[in-house]
Write an enzyme that holds these catalytic residues in place. Structure first.
Site, PDB file in Angstrom:
ATOM      1  N   TRP A   1     -17.292 -46.785  15.936  1.00 45.84           N
ATOM      2  CA  TRP A   1     -16.954 -48.111  15.420  1.00 45.84           C
ATOM      3  C   TRP A   1     -15.431 -48.459  16.019  1.00 45.84           C
ATOM      4  CZ3 TRP A   1     -18.226 -52.167  13.012  1.00 45.84           C
ATOM      5  CH2 TRP A   1     -19.286 -52.183  12.262  1.00 45.84           C
TER       6      TRP A   1
ATOM      7  N   TRP B   1      -9.421 -71.647   0.958  1.00 46.94           N
ATOM      8  CA  TRP B   1      -8.736 -70.491   0.608  1.00 46.94           C
ATOM      9  C   TRP B   1      -7.937 -71.244  -0.652  1.00 46.94           C
ATOM     10  CZ3 TRP B   1     -10.754 -66.337   1.970  1.00 46.94           C
ATOM     11  CH2 TRP B   1     -11.332 -66.466   3.429  1.00 46.94           C
TER      12      TRP B   1
ATOM     13  N   TRP C   1     -11.354 -56.436   8.603  1.00 44.95           N
ATOM     14  CA  TRP C   1     -11.055 -57.439   7.716  1.00 44.95           C
ATOM     15  C   TRP C   1     -12.236 -58.669   8.134  1.00 44.95           C
ATOM     16  CZ3 TRP C   1      -8.612 -58.237   3.226  1.00 44.95           C
ATOM     17  CH2 TRP C   1      -7.659 -57.135   2.810  1.00 44.95           C
TER      18      TRP C   1
ATOM     19  N   GLU D   1     -18.571 -43.177  13.649  1.00 44.00           N
ATOM     20  CA  GLU D   1     -17.566 -43.787  13.074  1.00 44.00           C
ATOM     21  C   GLU D   1     -16.319 -43.936  14.142  1.00 44.00           C
ATOM     22  OE1 GLU D   1     -17.026 -45.380  10.119  1.00 44.00           O
ATOM     23  OE2 GLU D   1     -19.126 -44.933   9.745  1.00 44.00           O
TER      24      GLU D   1
ATOM     25  N   ASN E   1     -11.750 -45.195   3.074  1.00 43.82           N
ATOM     26  CA  ASN E   1     -12.344 -46.281   3.782  1.00 43.82           C
ATOM     27  C   ASN E   1     -13.245 -47.143   2.817  1.00 43.82           C
ATOM     28  OD1 ASN E   1     -13.728 -47.763   5.910  1.00 43.82           O
ATOM     29  ND2 ASN E   1     -15.517 -46.733   5.235  1.00 43.82           N
TER      30      ASN E   1
ATOM     31  N   TRP F   1      -8.185 -64.086   4.408  1.00 43.64           N
ATOM     32  CA  TRP F   1      -8.408 -62.389   5.048  1.00 43.64           C
ATOM     33  C   TRP F   1      -7.027 -62.082   5.560  1.00 43.64           C
ATOM     34  CZ3 TRP F   1      -8.089 -61.489  10.242  1.00 43.64           C
ATOM     35  CH2 TRP F   1      -8.496 -62.616  10.929  1.00 43.64           C
TER      36      TRP F   1
HETATM   37  C1  LIG Z   1     -10.388 -53.918   5.423  1.00 44.98           C
HETATM   38  C2  LIG Z   1     -10.142 -52.569   6.445  1.00 44.98           C
HETATM   39  C3  LIG Z   1      -9.088 -52.472   7.248  1.00 44.98           C
HETATM   40  C4  LIG Z   1      -8.945 -51.452   8.173  1.00 44.98           C
HETATM   41  N1  LIG Z   1      -7.866 -51.122   8.965  1.00 44.98           N
HETATM   42  C5  LIG Z   1      -7.821 -50.100   9.725  1.00 44.98           C
HETATM   43  C6  LIG Z   1      -6.727 -49.855  10.702  1.00 44.98           C
HETATM   44  O1  LIG Z   1      -5.637 -50.771  10.741  1.00 44.98           O
HETATM   45  N2  LIG Z   1      -6.686 -48.613  11.241  1.00 44.98           N
HETATM   46  C7  LIG Z   1      -7.684 -47.810  11.292  1.00 44.98           C
HETATM   47  O2  LIG Z   1      -7.675 -46.703  11.918  1.00 44.98           O
HETATM   48  N3  LIG Z   1      -8.784 -47.964  10.469  1.00 44.98           N
HETATM   49  C8  LIG Z   1      -8.693 -49.234   9.811  1.00 44.98           C
HETATM   50  N4  LIG Z   1      -9.969 -48.959   8.929  1.00 44.98           N
HETATM   51  C9  LIG Z   1     -11.157 -48.408   9.169  1.00 44.98           C
HETATM   52  C10 LIG Z   1     -11.178 -47.019   8.284  1.00 44.98           C
HETATM   53  O3  LIG Z   1     -10.934 -47.369   6.826  1.00 44.98           O
HETATM   54  C11 LIG Z   1     -10.227 -45.965   8.789  1.00 44.98           C
HETATM   55  O4  LIG Z   1     -10.306 -45.786  10.069  1.00 44.98           O
HETATM   56  C12 LIG Z   1     -10.731 -44.891   7.919  1.00 44.98           C
HETATM   57  O5  LIG Z   1     -10.549 -44.949   6.572  1.00 44.98           O
HETATM   58  C13 LIG Z   1      -9.527 -43.524   8.324  1.00 44.98           C
HETATM   59  O6  LIG Z   1      -9.901 -42.280   7.671  1.00 44.98           O
HETATM   60  P1  LIG Z   1     -10.555 -41.196   8.382  1.00 44.98           P
HETATM   61  O7  LIG Z   1      -9.380 -40.851   9.372  1.00 44.98           O
HETATM   62  O8  LIG Z   1     -10.405 -40.202   7.285  1.00 44.98           O
HETATM   63  O9  LIG Z   1     -11.794 -41.733   8.933  1.00 44.98           O
HETATM   64  P2  LIG Z   1     -12.851 -40.797   9.127  1.00 44.98           P
HETATM   65  O10 LIG Z   1     -14.208 -41.245   8.185  1.00 44.98           O
HETATM   66  O11 LIG Z   1     -12.932 -39.355   9.184  1.00 44.98           O
HETATM   67  O12 LIG Z   1     -13.579 -41.367  10.670  1.00 44.98           O
HETATM   68  C14 LIG Z   1     -12.989 -40.926  11.870  1.00 44.98           C
HETATM   69  C15 LIG Z   1     -12.204 -41.876  12.583  1.00 44.98           C
HETATM   70  O13 LIG Z   1     -13.382 -42.958  13.076  1.00 44.98           O
HETATM   71  C16 LIG Z   1     -12.474 -44.220  13.122  1.00 44.98           C
HETATM   72  N5  LIG Z   1     -13.342 -44.838  11.988  1.00 44.98           N
HETATM   73  C17 LIG Z   1     -13.708 -44.674  10.642  1.00 44.98           C
HETATM   74  N6  LIG Z   1     -14.100 -46.031  10.103  1.00 44.98           N
HETATM   75  C18 LIG Z   1     -13.901 -47.029  10.964  1.00 44.98           C
HETATM   76  C19 LIG Z   1     -14.048 -48.412  10.775  1.00 44.98           C
HETATM   77  N7  LIG Z   1     -14.698 -48.847   9.715  1.00 44.98           N
HETATM   78  N8  LIG Z   1     -13.727 -49.074  11.905  1.00 44.98           N
HETATM   79  C20 LIG Z   1     -12.974 -48.673  12.769  1.00 44.98           C
HETATM   80  N9  LIG Z   1     -12.974 -47.226  13.228  1.00 44.98           N
HETATM   81  C21 LIG Z   1     -13.165 -46.330  12.048  1.00 44.98           C
HETATM   82  C22 LIG Z   1     -11.021 -43.726  12.718  1.00 44.98           C
HETATM   83  O14 LIG Z   1     -10.390 -43.738  13.844  1.00 44.98           O
HETATM   84  C23 LIG Z   1     -11.253 -42.682  11.756  1.00 44.98           C
HETATM   85  O15 LIG Z   1     -10.073 -41.872  12.029  1.00 44.98           O
HETATM   86  C24 LIG Z   1     -10.185 -50.286   8.169  1.00 44.98           C
HETATM   87  C25 LIG Z   1     -11.191 -50.644   7.148  1.00 44.98           C
HETATM   88  C26 LIG Z   1     -11.124 -51.693   6.456  1.00 44.98           C
HETATM   89  C27 LIG Z   1     -12.354 -51.961   5.386  1.00 44.98           C
END
Ligand SMILES: Cc1cc2nc3c(=O)[nH]c(=O)nc-3n(C[C@H](O)[C@H](O)[C@H](O)COP(=O)(O)OP(=O)(O)OC[C@H]3O[C@@H](n4cnc5c(N)ncnc54)[C@H](O)[C@@H]3O)c2cc1C
Length: 464
Positions: free
Chosen positions: A273, A301, A380, A270, A339, A357
């Protein structure tokens, strides 16, 4: 005369493992740490309201950390390149150190600052906000990756990241400090109304808050893979706003999690990602504004009053789909959403409501404390199916099934109090039985699904 050195802070609001600060301190010259509140360079991408709330706390915390090391944070406001050039002239600095950022407006500001320096001061850009410098993870042919899985494989081969560096114990100070704005004068916090109560209760912005969050998570990291998709449990790290604002480096997170041991590959993926999203916007700077797949420009849309009303219902958590409403209310109250639920609400907006979106991306930009240009846009576009690496549009998430599958009952009870009395079996679907005070579904799932598939077919036809 010893020339002072400027450290330009942006989304890297930490002292530990901060290579720009480390380089400035290593120069031996007095160091001037500066933050510029710049709403001009990003234009419509100026920080959203939740991010501004976070920024206030993070800057206050950074100043405290600096003061314990004999330094302080200088605050200025305006266009970054102009403000920094003027400050460099004012104090006789000929070096500015900063961490490189991938947002297109920050890259423009970096170029502009290099130009306005005109030989009198130089900008030194360092890397430290990603596991690997964005743009350097390349295919065998030397080109950037478009798809996550091979990108992650190549990035992982370069891991672990280098060991994080401790914060400097002392930071050389100038004899006279340049003037600074007062943080409160920036009005970053909401006043009337003060909507930030739920955000305050949940978060502690700043480096110490980030470290505490990480320390608390490392013990749980080995359970991450099994729990991360269940919004009713605390299965993820909640490090995202701290990582976004750079209050902790991803290398520090990586090392702490690895040291604890256990099966943590999914969690590290993650973090991958996050790097991947930066790699996408380096290649496609307007990714937050344009669908990568051009055929989506022809997508029909929904627009107009009915679509606006549906958008407002989605924003307020009034769609009649409990899992969607729980997520949107969690977002509104705490500035964060789980997430799995982000994926469900995004899919719902795009496919059930047929709303562009970009309107969802905009709402997230304003309301998330972790709003991040690259991560938001990449996710998105993934949800819409319009992205460079994306879920297929025709795979339409069924919110009620998702809610049941990922055991969201307790999560719904927390965020949708109208449904608190419902049994686990009934809570996912409000029609059984109809509950007073909770809205009827905006759209029926099967007809929304059929409408979405028809719209997709129409797009294909228009684009062919
Ligand atoms: C529609 C949508 C919009 C999102 N917008 C953002 C946003 O603006 N900013 C943001 O930080 N994340 C975004 N995310 C990704 C993800 O949802 C969040 O990073 C995550 O929920 C943060 O929670 P956590 O720190 O507990 O994540 P954890 O699951 O603990 O993951 C650790 C770190 O990995 C990174 N990460 C995790 N999942 C993703 C992912 N899918 N894509 C990119 N990085 C990821 C984040 O930096 C996160 O803090 C988005 C996801 C979706 C589906």
């Amino acid at each position: 005369m010893v020339h002072p050195v400027i450290v330009w802070f942006r989304r890297d609001l930490r002292l530990g493992d901060q290579p720009a600060l480390a380089a400035a301190v290593a120069s031996g010259a007095p160091v001037i740490p500066v933050y510029v509140l710049d709403d001009d360079t990003p234009r419509h991408r100026r920080m959203g309201a939740a991010s501004r709330w976070w920024l206030h706390g993070s800057l206050a915390s950074l100043d405290v950390e600096l003061r314990t090391r004999g330094s302080r944070l200088v605050l200025r406001r305006g266009r970054s390149d102009e403000v920094l050039s003027a400050l460099a002239r004012e104090i006789g600095a000929n070096e500015i150190h900063a961490i490189h950022h991938v947002e297109p407006w920050w890259r423009n500001a970096e170029r502009a600052l290099e130009k306005t320096g005109g030989g009198s001061h130089a900008l030194y850009l360092h890397h430290g906000n990603y596991l690997a410098p964005p743009g350097t993870v390349l295919t065998g042919g030397g080109t950037p990756f478009k798809i996550y899985t091979p990108f992650w494989r190549a990035l992982n081969e370069r891991m672990p990241p280098s060991m994080p560096q401790d914060a400097p114990s002392r930071i050389p100070a100038p004899d006279n400090w340049p003037a600074s704005d007062a943080l409160d004068s920036w009005n970053l916090l909401p006043e009337r109304p003060d909507w930030a109560g739920g955000i305050r209760a949940e978060w502690t912005p700043g480096e110490a808050g980030a470290r505490a969050r990480l320390d608390e998570f490392v013990d749980r990291a080995k359970h991450y893979e099994g729990l991360r998709n269940f919004p009713s449990v605390e299965g993820t790290s909640r490090l995202s706003p701290h990582l976004h604002f750079g209050e902790i480096s991803p290398a520090s997170v990586w090392q702490a999690v690895i040291e604890q041991g256990g099966s943590v590959g999914t969690f590290l993926g993650e973090l991958g990602w996050r790097d991947y999203a930066a790699n996408v916007v380096v290649q496609f700077p307007d990714y937050g504004a344009r669908s990568y797949k051009q055929e989506f420009d022809a997508f029909p849309w929904r627009e107009g009053d009915a679509a606006d009303a549906d958008l407002a219902a989605w924003q307020r958590g009034q769609t009649g789909y409990p899992i969607v409403d729980a997520g949107m209310r969690q977002l509104w109250t705490t500035g964060w959403m789980h997430n799995r639920v982000r994926m469900i609400v995004a899919s719902f907006l795009i496919k059930h409501l047929l709303i562009d979106w970009r309107r969802g991306e905009e709402w997230f930009w304003d309301t998330l404390v972790d709003a991040d240009y690259a991560q938001n846009a990449v996710n998105w576009q993934w949800s819409a199916g319009s992205g460079v690496d994306a879920n297929m549009f025709v795979r339409i998430m069924a919110p009620l099934t998702q809610s049941d599958k990922f055991d969201a009952a307790a999560y719904i009870r927390e965020w949708v109090p109208e449904l608190r009395a419902q049994s686990d079996a009934e809570i996912h679907d409000p029609d059984l039985p109809r509950t007073r005070g909770y809205p009827a579904k905006l759209v029926d799932h099967s007809s929304a699904r059929a409408r979405a598939l028809a719209a997709h077919a129409e797009m294909k036809e228009r684009a062919s």
